[in-house]
Design a protein around this motif. Structure first.
Motif, PDB file in Angstrom:
ATOM      1  N   ILE A  99       5.377   5.196  -0.097  1.00  0.00           N
ATOM      2  CA  ILE A  99       6.801   4.727   0.273  1.00  0.00           C
ATOM      3  C   ILE A  99       7.844   5.578  -0.026  1.00  0.00           C
ATOM      4  O   ILE A  99       8.129   5.685  -1.076  1.00  0.00           O
TER       5      ILE A  99
ATOM      6  N   ALA B  71       9.213  -2.364   1.107  1.00  0.00           N
ATOM      7  CA  ALA B  71       7.729  -2.324   2.078  1.00  0.00           C
ATOM      8  C   ALA B  71       7.485  -3.671   2.186  1.00  0.00           C
ATOM      9  O   ALA B  71       7.050  -4.462   0.945  1.00  0.00           O
TER      10      ALA B  71
ATOM     11  N   PRO C 154       5.401   2.668   8.031  1.00  0.00           N
ATOM     12  CA  PRO C 154       4.658   3.650   7.161  1.00  0.00           C
ATOM     13  C   PRO C 154       3.755   4.199   7.869  1.00  0.00           C
ATOM     14  O   PRO C 154       2.415   4.251   7.343  1.00  0.00           O
TER      15      PRO C 154
ATOM     16  N   THR D 190       2.699  -3.745   7.304  1.00  0.00           N
ATOM     17  CA  THR D 190       4.012  -3.245   6.477  1.00  0.00           C
ATOM     18  C   THR D 190       5.047  -2.861   7.446  1.00  0.00           C
ATOM     19  O   THR D 190       4.940  -2.139   8.364  1.00  0.00           O
TER      20      THR D 190
ATOM     21  N   LEU E 210       8.961  -0.996   6.662  1.00  0.00           N
ATOM     22  CA  LEU E 210       9.740  -0.468   5.809  1.00  0.00           C
ATOM     23  C   LEU E 210      11.394  -0.771   5.926  1.00  0.00           C
ATOM     24  O   LEU E 210      11.593  -1.029   7.313  1.00  0.00           O
TER      25      LEU E 210
END
Length: 273
Positions: free
Chosen positions: A17, A23, A60, A105, A107
């Motif tokens: 990250i 995240a 990600p 996930t 970001l």
């Protein structure tokens, strides 16, 4: 959203990250058409924003993730963050974003910003929210914020799309607000929705600029024409729509504002291609 929804944990990212990035876990995904979808994700602890602002989001899935500006569709009080997105084949971000599922996930950079906020407008009586396509997203936030109804007697959300099915997000949104016991208390009968599809021959099938110029928008709503002494506007949509609607607002006597110098209308130029 429920506490249960917020316990979803993000999937393990494929890459580290980046610094200065949250995240967060996807908690819900809803596909409206083959071009439009919305998703919700957990809200970072301590993250603050003003209703109507946007953030940079990405995935990600690369060593250097692609980030794009997305308006936050949820209001500032919501425990989660909501976004409304187009689907673009071969788009650097949306090609992958449209495939997310609960638990994935997403970001998000830590800073929010934008001009579609109350601080950029001087006080008025009526607030017009002019949107096309996914440009409705920041207004999904604004119309769910109690401050909006403290500042304005009437709030008019206009949503113009190419096809009727692309209008569903806005229709669902307004219906949910009016059906919600808490939100309906502060919204009352102050919120009006005007939807139009330009390519399917609806009765209201003109572009928003045409609806304003001919006066049809106001006759449809039972309101007087825009008066710079009492009316304020926010604009979000395609580049052509921004340019044309801005020019029309200026022709009507409205003055563009900003966070530094509030005016009688504001434009958001950050959007997803």
């Amino acid at each position: 959203m429920t506490a249960e929804a917020q316990t979803v944990s993000p999937a393990a990212p494929a890459f580290p990250i980046p610094a200065g990035v949250y995240a967060q876990a996807v908690t819900a995904v809803q596909h409206y058409t083959d071009r439009l979808f919305r998703f919700r994700m957990t809200r970072p602890d301590g993250f603050r924003f003003r209703s109507g602002e946007f953030v940079m989001i990405g995935l990600p899935n690369a060593e250097k993730p692609v980030f794009r500006a997305y308006s936050i569709a949820s209001p500032a009080w919501d425990e989660e963050l909501e976004f409304f997105s187009i689907k673009v084949e071969n788009g650097p971000l949306t090609e992958h974003l449209q495939k997310i599922v609960v638990g994935d996930t997403v970001l998000m950079r830590k800073k929010s910003t934008g001009t579609l906020v109350h601080d950029a407008l001087i006080p008025g009586k009526r607030l017009y929210l002019f949107s096309t396509g996914t440009g409705i997203a920041p207004f999904a936030s604004v119309i769910r914020d109690p401050e909006t109804y403290e500042k304005f007697e009437t709030v008019i959300l206009t949503h113009t799309t190419r096809t009727i099915d692309e209008l569903q997000y806005g229709k669902d949104l307004v219906a949910e607000i009016k059906a919600d016991e808490l939100m309906s208390e502060f919204v009352g009968d102050k919120l009006l929705l005007h939807s139009s599809a330009t390519r399917e021959g609806e009765q209201r099938g003109e572009r928003i600029t045409t609806l304003i110029e001919t006066g049809k928008l106001f006759s449809d709503l039972g309101l007087p024409a825009i008066d710079p002494a009492t009316d304020r506007a926010m604009i979000c949509g395609s580049m052509d729509m921004l340019k044309d609607t801005k020019a029309l607002c200026e022709k009507l006597g409205l003055v563009e504002g900003s966070n530094a110098m509030p005016g009688t209308f504001v434009v958001e130029r950050a959007f997803v291609d």
